[in-house]
Design a protein around this motif. Structure first.
Motif, PDB file in Angstrom:
ATOM      1  N   ILE A 168       0.844  -1.208   0.000  1.00  0.00           N
ATOM      2  CA  ILE A 168       0.000   0.000   0.000  1.00  0.00           C
ATOM      3  C   ILE A 168       0.872   1.249   0.000  1.00  0.00           C
ATOM      4  O   ILE A 168       0.577   2.230  -0.696  1.00  0.00           O
ATOM      5  N   ARG A 169       1.977   1.227   0.764  1.00  0.00           N
ATOM      6  CA  ARG A 169       2.901   2.371   0.751  1.00  0.00           C
ATOM      7  C   ARG A 169       3.470   2.592  -0.645  1.00  0.00           C
ATOM      8  O   ARG A 169       3.641   3.726  -1.088  1.00  0.00           O
ATOM      9  N   GLY A 170       3.767   1.507  -1.347  1.00  0.00           N
ATOM     10  CA  GLY A 170       4.258   1.605  -2.725  1.00  0.00           C
ATOM     11  C   GLY A 170       3.221   2.225  -3.654  1.00  0.00           C
ATOM     12  O   GLY A 170       3.549   3.059  -4.506  1.00  0.00           O
ATOM     13  N   GLN A 171       1.946   1.829  -3.464  1.00  0.00           N
ATOM     14  CA  GLN A 171       0.864   2.395  -4.279  1.00  0.00           C
ATOM     15  C   GLN A 171       0.692   3.888  -4.006  1.00  0.00           C
ATOM     16  O   GLN A 171       0.499   4.686  -4.927  1.00  0.00           O
ATOM     17  N   ILE A 172       0.771   4.249  -2.717  1.00  0.00           N
ATOM     18  CA  ILE A 172       0.637   5.665  -2.350  1.00  0.00           C
ATOM     19  C   ILE A 172       1.755   6.490  -2.993  1.00  0.00           C
ATOM     20  O   ILE A 172       1.516   7.561  -3.559  1.00  0.00           O
ATOM     21  N   SER A 173       2.964   5.988  -2.917  1.00  0.00           N
ATOM     22  CA  SER A 173       4.110   6.681  -3.513  1.00  0.00           C
ATOM     23  C   SER A 173       3.941   6.839  -5.028  1.00  0.00           C
ATOM     24  O   SER A 173       4.224   7.904  -5.595  1.00  0.00           O
ATOM     25  N   SER A 174       3.444   5.772  -5.686  1.00  0.00           N
ATOM     26  CA  SER A 174       3.239   5.810  -7.137  1.00  0.00           C
ATOM     27  C   SER A 174       2.192   6.856  -7.528  1.00  0.00           C
ATOM     28  O   SER A 174       2.396   7.643  -8.460  1.00  0.00           O
ATOM     29  N   VAL A 175       1.066   6.889  -6.793  1.00  0.00           N
ATOM     30  CA  VAL A 175      -0.004   7.855  -7.102  1.00  0.00           C
ATOM     31  C   VAL A 175       0.462   9.277  -6.813  1.00  0.00           C
ATOM     32  O   VAL A 175       0.124  10.218  -7.552  1.00  0.00           O
TER      33      VAL A 175
ATOM     34  N   ASN B 224       3.515  10.420  -7.133  1.00  0.00           N
ATOM     35  CA  ASN B 224       4.373  10.796  -8.263  1.00  0.00           C
ATOM     36  C   ASN B 224       3.536  11.176  -9.485  1.00  0.00           C
ATOM     37  O   ASN B 224       3.852  12.135 -10.202  1.00  0.00           O
ATOM     38  N   THR B 225       2.461  10.411  -9.718  1.00  0.00           N
ATOM     39  CA  THR B 225       1.563  10.721 -10.835  1.00  0.00           C
ATOM     40  C   THR B 225       0.910  12.085 -10.632  1.00  0.00           C
ATOM     41  O   THR B 225       0.775  12.871 -11.581  1.00  0.00           O
ATOM     42  N   ARG B 226       0.516  12.376  -9.386  1.00  0.00           N
ATOM     43  CA  ARG B 226      -0.122  13.663  -9.099  1.00  0.00           C
ATOM     44  C   ARG B 226       0.841  14.820  -9.346  1.00  0.00           C
ATOM     45  O   ARG B 226       0.428  15.887  -9.835  1.00  0.00           O
ATOM     46  N   LYS B 227       2.110  14.626  -9.032  1.00  0.00           N
ATOM     47  CA  LYS B 227       3.109  15.673  -9.299  1.00  0.00           C
ATOM     48  C   LYS B 227       3.191  15.968 -10.794  1.00  0.00           C
ATOM     49  O   LYS B 227       3.287  17.130 -11.213  1.00  0.00           O
ATOM     50  N   ILE B 228       3.130  14.899 -11.608  1.00  0.00           N
ATOM     51  CA  ILE B 228       3.204  15.061 -13.071  1.00  0.00           C
ATOM     52  C   ILE B 228       1.970  15.803 -13.588  1.00  0.00           C
ATOM     53  O   ILE B 228       2.080  16.752 -14.372  1.00  0.00           O
TER      54      ILE B 228
END
Length: 289
Positions: A7-14, A16-20
Motif C-alpha cells: 500500500i505504501r508503494g501504491q501511495i508513492s506511485s499515485v 508521483n503521478t499527481r506531481k506530473i
C-alpha cells in the motif's frame, strides 16, 4: 488484503503521478494564456481584410468573385478537419470528430462524395482508420503555428475548388468559448456566405486607386481572407486544447488526491489490524504461561 508495504508503494506511485499532472496543469495554464493572446491578435487582421474586400466589392458590383458564387448542387464536399497533435485533453478531439463523422454520414446519405484535409495527428489517424479520402495533411504544428505551414496542404483543396472539382468546403474545429467550454463547430468556408462582402455601416463613401485593377485586388484580398479564417480556426483549436488539457489535468490531480486519501485510510486500517493481531498474540501467549 494487501500488505502495508504494498500500500505504501501504491501511495508513492499515485503521489508521483499527481506531481506530473499538477505540472502539466500549470504548463497548460501558461500556454493557454499565450494561445488566447495569439487568438485575439489574429481576429482584427481577418476583419480588416474582410471590410476592405467588402468595400471593393460594393464599388465594383459588376465583378463577382468565384468564392462568392453558390453552386447549383453541392455534390462534392471538402472538409478541413482541425484536431490536436497530442492527447490528454479530455474529450476535445472526440467531440469534434463525432461532429465530423455525423457530417460525413449526412453527406454520404445524400449521395455526395467527400474529400478531406487533416490538420493535426489525431484527426489524420482517425480519418485513415475510417477509410476517408485524405488529400493532404499537416501535423506537429507546435504551440505557435505559422501560416506558411497551413497554406500548402490547404491549397490542394483550394485548387480542387477552383477547378470546380469541389462544390463546397467546410472547416471543422473546436471553437474557444471560455476556459471551461470549447464547442465543436462546422463552418462553411467556401462558397463565402453573402453577408461576408456586405458593408455593415455606410457612414462615408470609399474610393480606392487600384493597381493593377479591381478584380485582381479583390481576388488577392479574398484569398488572404480565406487563409486568415483557416489560421484563426487553428489558433482557436490550440486555445481550446490548452484549456481542455488544464481542466483534464486538474481533474486528474484531484482524483489522484482522492485515491491517496483512500489508500492512506486502507493503510491505517491494515496497520491497526496488524497491531491488534500482534497484541492479541502477546496477550494469548502471556495467558498460556
Amino acid at each position: 488484503m494487501a500488505s502495508g508495504k504494498e500500500i505504501r508503494g501504491q501511495i508513492s506511485s499515485v503521489e508521483n503521478t499527481r506531481k506530473i499532472t499538477k505540472a502539466m496543469e500549470m504548463v497548460a495554464a501558461s500556454k493557454m494564456r499565450k494561445a488566447q493572446d495569439r487568438m485575439r491578435s489574429s481576429r482584427p487582421y481577418s476583419e480588416i481584410v474582410r471590410n476592405i474586400a467588402a468595400h471593393l466589392a460594393e464599388a465594383n458590383p459588376d465583378y463577382v468573385h468565384p468564392f462568392t458564387v453558390e453552386r447549383a448542387q453541392a455534390k462534392r464536399i471538402g472538409l478541413v478537419v482541425v484536431t490536436t497533435d497530442k492527447g490528454l485533453c479530455g474529450g476535445l478531439n472526440t467531440n469534434v470528430l463525432r461532429v465530423v463523422t455525423n457530417k460525413m454520414r449526412e453527406e454520404e446519405a445524400k449521395g455526395n462524395s467527400i474529400v478531406t484535409v487533416a490538420i493535426g495527428t489525431k484527426g489524420l489517424g482517425f480519418l485513415n482508420r475510417i477509410g476517408a479520402k485524405v488529400l493532404s495533411s499537416v501535423v506537429q504544428l507546435g504551440d505557435t503555428p505559422r501560416l506558411e505551414q497551413l497554406i500548402g496542404p490547404f491549397k490542394v483543396l483550394l485548387d480542387e475548388y477552383n477547378a470546380e472539382n469541389l462544390d463546397a468546403i467546410y472547416l471543422c474545429y473546436n471553437k474557444f468559448i471560455n476556459t471551461m467550454k470549447q464547442e465543436p463547430v462546422i463552418d462553411q468556408l467556401l462558397p463565402l456566405p453573402k453577408e461576408t462582402l456586405k458593408v455593415e455601416t455606410k457612414s462615408h463613401s470609399w474610393e480606392y486607386i487600384y493597381e493593377p485593377d479591381a478584380p485582381a485586388v479583390i481576388d488577392t484580398l479574398l484569398q488572404r481572407y480565406i487563409e486568415a479564417l483557416l489560421y484563426q480556426s487553428v489558433a482557436e483549436n490550440i486555445g481550446s486544447e490548452q484549456s481542455a488539457r488544464m481542466v483534464a489535468m486538474k481533474a486528474a490531480s484531484d482524483n489522484a488526491g482522492n485515491v491517496i486519501s483512500e489508500l492512506k485510510l486502507v493503510y491505517n486500517k491494515t496497520r491497526q489490524a496488524a497491531i491488534t493481531t500482534e497484541l492479541s498474540e502477546i496477550v494469548a501467549g502471556a495467558a498460556a504461561v
